[in-house]
Design a protein around this motif. Structure first.
Motif, mmCIF file in Angstrom:
data_model
loop_
_atom_site.group_PDB
_atom_site.id
_atom_site.type_symbol
_atom_site.label_atom_id
_atom_site.label_comp_id
_atom_site.label_asym_id
_atom_site.label_seq_id
_atom_site.Cartn_x
_atom_site.Cartn_y
_atom_site.Cartn_z
ATOM 1 N N GLU A 250 3.637 12.865 -1.973
ATOM 2 C CA GLU A 250 2.638 12.281 -3.483
ATOM 3 C C GLU A 250 2.199 10.934 -4.010
ATOM 4 N N SER A 251 3.655 10.429 -3.465
ATOM 5 C CA SER A 251 3.143 9.007 -4.133
ATOM 6 C C SER A 251 3.361 8.211 -3.346
ATOM 7 N N TYR A 252 2.667 8.596 -1.924
ATOM 8 C CA TYR A 252 1.552 7.706 -1.383
ATOM 9 C C TYR A 252 0.460 7.937 -1.340
ATOM 10 N N GLN A 253 -0.463 8.892 -1.685
ATOM 11 C CA GLN A 253 -1.322 9.210 -2.193
ATOM 12 C C GLN A 253 -2.193 8.181 -3.221
ATOM 13 N N ASN A 254 -1.240 8.284 -4.541
ATOM 14 C CA ASN A 254 -1.571 7.409 -6.020
ATOM 15 C C ASN A 254 -1.548 6.318 -6.031
ATOM 16 N N LYS A 255 -1.139 5.438 -4.653
ATOM 17 C CA LYS A 255 -1.164 3.886 -4.501
ATOM 18 C C LYS A 255 -2.173 3.459 -4.469
ATOM 19 N N ARG A 256 -2.339 2.486 -5.381
ATOM 20 C CA ARG A 256 -4.547 1.617 -5.704
ATOM 21 C C ARG A 256 -3.085 0.398 -5.022
ATOM 22 N N PHE A 257 -4.384 -0.384 -4.493
ATOM 23 C CA PHE A 257 -4.419 -1.574 -3.852
ATOM 24 C C PHE A 257 -4.635 -2.657 -5.125
ATOM 25 N N ARG A 258 -3.933 -3.150 -5.825
ATOM 26 C CA ARG A 258 -4.219 -4.093 -7.315
ATOM 27 C C ARG A 258 -3.635 -4.875 -6.683
ATOM 28 N N ARG A 259 -3.774 -6.399 -8.061
ATOM 29 C CA ARG A 259 -2.660 -7.312 -7.864
ATOM 30 C C ARG A 259 -1.755 -7.029 -9.501
ATOM 31 N N SER A 260 -0.369 -8.112 -8.389
ATOM 32 C CA SER A 260 0.501 -7.057 -9.457
ATOM 33 C C SER A 260 0.296 -8.308 -10.295
ATOM 34 N N GLY A 261 1.337 -7.439 -11.085
ATOM 35 C CA GLY A 261 1.041 -8.374 -12.680
ATOM 36 C C GLY A 261 2.648 -8.521 -13.449
ATOM 37 N N SER A 262 3.406 -8.093 -13.125
ATOM 38 C CA SER A 262 4.902 -8.634 -12.913
ATOM 39 C C SER A 262 5.130 -10.023 -11.738
ATOM 40 N N ASP A 263 5.128 -9.518 -10.424
ATOM 41 C CA ASP A 263 5.477 -10.675 -8.730
ATOM 42 C C ASP A 263 4.289 -11.328 -8.589
ATOM 43 N N ARG A 264 3.695 -12.164 -9.399
ATOM 44 C CA ARG A 264 3.371 -13.578 -9.549
ATOM 45 C C ARG A 264 3.570 -14.887 -9.422
ATOM 46 N N TYR A 265 2.975 -15.582 -8.608
ATOM 47 C CA TYR A 265 3.447 -16.671 -8.863
ATOM 48 C C TYR A 265 1.867 -17.908 -9.217
ATOM 49 N N LEU A 266 0.263 -16.514 -8.284
ATOM 50 C CA LEU A 266 -0.448 -17.524 -8.742
ATOM 51 C C LEU A 266 -1.585 -16.283 -9.516
ATOM 52 N N ALA A 267 -2.066 -15.964 -8.623
ATOM 53 C CA ALA A 267 -2.824 -14.515 -9.289
ATOM 54 C C ALA A 267 -2.037 -13.063 -8.906
ATOM 55 N N GLY A 268 -1.445 -13.241 -8.011
ATOM 56 C CA GLY A 268 -0.448 -11.627 -8.388
ATOM 57 C C GLY A 268 -1.126 -10.613 -7.025
ATOM 58 N N VAL A 269 -1.299 -11.748 -6.148
ATOM 59 C CA VAL A 269 -2.610 -10.797 -4.892
ATOM 60 C C VAL A 269 -1.210 -10.425 -4.019
ATOM 61 N N CYS A 270 -0.339 -11.791 -3.250
ATOM 62 C CA CYS A 270 0.772 -11.305 -2.775
ATOM 63 C C CYS A 270 1.757 -10.296 -2.879
ATOM 64 N N GLY A 271 1.761 -10.367 -4.461
ATOM 65 C CA GLY A 271 3.068 -9.812 -4.725
ATOM 66 C C GLY A 271 2.448 -7.878 -4.976
ATOM 67 N N GLY A 272 0.964 -7.997 -5.323
ATOM 68 C CA GLY A 272 0.703 -6.286 -5.199
ATOM 69 C C GLY A 272 0.118 -6.040 -3.634
ATOM 70 N N ILE A 273 0.057 -7.113 -2.910
ATOM 71 C CA ILE A 273 -0.204 -6.514 -0.973
ATOM 72 C C ILE A 273 2.184 -5.805 -1.120
ATOM 73 N N ALA A 274 2.449 -6.627 -1.200
ATOM 74 C CA ALA A 274 3.854 -6.837 -0.695
ATOM 75 C C ALA A 274 4.352 -5.012 -1.726
ATOM 76 N N GLU A 275 3.656 -4.902 -2.862
ATOM 77 C CA GLU A 275 3.796 -3.464 -3.744
ATOM 78 C C GLU A 275 3.179 -1.994 -2.910
ATOM 79 N N PHE A 276 1.785 -2.515 -2.177
ATOM 80 C CA PHE A 276 1.395 -1.562 -2.190
ATOM 81 C C PHE A 276 2.499 -1.133 -0.154
ATOM 82 N N LEU A 277 2.978 -2.188 0.464
ATOM 83 C CA LEU A 277 3.434 -1.798 1.671
ATOM 84 C C LEU A 277 4.646 -1.609 1.682
ATOM 85 N N ASN A 278 4.840 -2.241 0.345
ATOM 86 C CA ASN A 278 6.001 -1.746 0.726
ATOM 87 C C ASN A 278 7.600 -2.293 0.630
#
Length: 86
Positions: free
Chosen positions: A3-31
């Motif tokens: 169920e948690s996999y189904q609720n995942k969204r591909f988004r930029r991270s607000g907390s794990d970011r250096y520039l725009a949060g792209v890498c942090g968001g990808i990492a959160e999505f892929l765990n």
């Protein structure tokens, strides 16, 4: 499926970011660790692939974690004269 996999969204991270949060968001999505994603972008750039171009494209396409629309969608809506709802 989980169920948690189904609720995942591909988004930029607000907390794990250096520039725009792209890498942090990808990492959160892929765990995975965000350092691995950042290293992948550095390697792609160093090998002559356009890691910077991919990063900028992802920044435009991926919405921030607290927004409904991506930056690109907001720009297009503003160009069309439609209200930009976050």
């Amino acid at each position: 499926m989980n169920e948690s996999y189904q609720n995942k969204r591909f988004r930029r991270s607000g907390s794990d970011r250096y520039l725009a949060g792209v890498c942090g968001g990808i990492a959160e999505f892929l765990n995975i660790d965000s350092t691995i994603v950042r290293l992948a972008f550095v390697v792609l750039t160093a090998l002559g692939f356009s890691g910077v171009f991919v990063y900028i494209l992802a920044w435009l396409i991926m919405p921030a974690e607290n927004e409904k629309r991506s930056l690109l969608e907001q720009i297009i809506r503003n160009f069309q004269g439609k209200p930009s709802e976050n």
